[in-house]
Design a protein around this motif. Sequence first.
Motif, PDB file in Angstrom:
ATOM      1  N   TYR A  40       0.827  -1.210   0.000  1.00  0.00           N
ATOM      2  CA  TYR A  40       0.000   0.000   0.000  1.00  0.00           C
ATOM      3  C   TYR A  40       0.859   1.257   0.000  1.00  0.00           C
ATOM      4  O   TYR A  40       0.533   2.262  -0.644  1.00  0.00           O
ATOM      5  N   GLN A  42       2.014   2.260  -3.310  1.00  0.00           N
ATOM      6  CA  GLN A  42       0.927   2.852  -4.094  1.00  0.00           C
ATOM      7  C   GLN A  42       0.517   4.223  -3.563  1.00  0.00           C
ATOM      8  O   GLN A  42      -0.451   4.811  -4.049  1.00  0.00           O
ATOM      9  N   ARG A 100      -0.906   4.816  -0.817  1.00  0.00           N
ATOM     10  CA  ARG A 100      -2.184   4.687  -0.087  1.00  0.00           C
ATOM     11  C   ARG A 100      -1.839   4.597   1.403  1.00  0.00           C
ATOM     12  O   ARG A 100      -1.875   3.553   2.030  1.00  0.00           O
TER      13      ARG A 100
END
Length: 283
Positions: free
Chosen positions: A41, A44, A46
């Motif tokens: 994550y 990314q 995120r």
Amino acid sequence: MTDRWCWLWVLVFLLGCGGPAKTGVDLKKEAIAFNDAGYQYYRQSRFDLAQGKFERALDYNRLIDRREGIAANLNNLGVIAQAQGDLDQARRRFQEALAVNRERNDPAAMAETLNNLGMAYQGQGRLKEANAAYLEALDQARQPPSGALMALTLTHLGDVARLRKDYMLALNYYHQALMADTGAKDRRGPALRQERLGRTFLDLKDYDRAAMYLREALGEFRRLQDTDGIAASLKGLTLLALARGDRAEADLNGNLLLGLYQTRGQEQEAKALEALLQGGGGK
């Protein structure tokens, strides 16, 4: 202009699995899985999801008192806090991780965390403390020697020297980092050092050497498809062209960088770059 490339965080990616716990749930394996999910994550961008995974991993590692995992999770939570702009929280997390790694007497882990702690201090403008953290990291990276960690730490020391406008010291550190990179399989490291050397020679108004290093870095980053590195090199080349009064070259590189910023949704950076190109200013 905000430049994410200034930050060279060390995120800890854990591999491996342990035997099943008596509860029937393999807590070590679960902790590693959560940490690795958080890492994905993070890649990314995120960050909220990454934070949740790292916190779950930390809970599991604390349940079984797995110190290696606890330190890694704390370190990674510090990286997330820093990415989110909470430097105080980042510093606290890195200090917690460092305390665990000191107890474990793990030089490589201490070097990684000290580099991250130094960046938190650097982000707060606390250059003396940042420099001290990097110097200690350099000592730890030598026990046993680690080319990648040595190069990373020397780069950070160069960054502090450059912020202090001690450009000759910065060049010395960056050249040492390149030497530590010798034989490295990951070409991103040497390219990063070349970008830093180019920016420092630009600071010194040595435009020919600045151009040489920045172009070498850009070529390598393009081969690696490293968009952060491409952005940093294009930014340096744009500033170089403006400093030389080469409007056509500045527009060429600046527009390439502008397109990259817009594609990545970096609106603040795009606006600052547009203002720079319209004003025809330097650094």
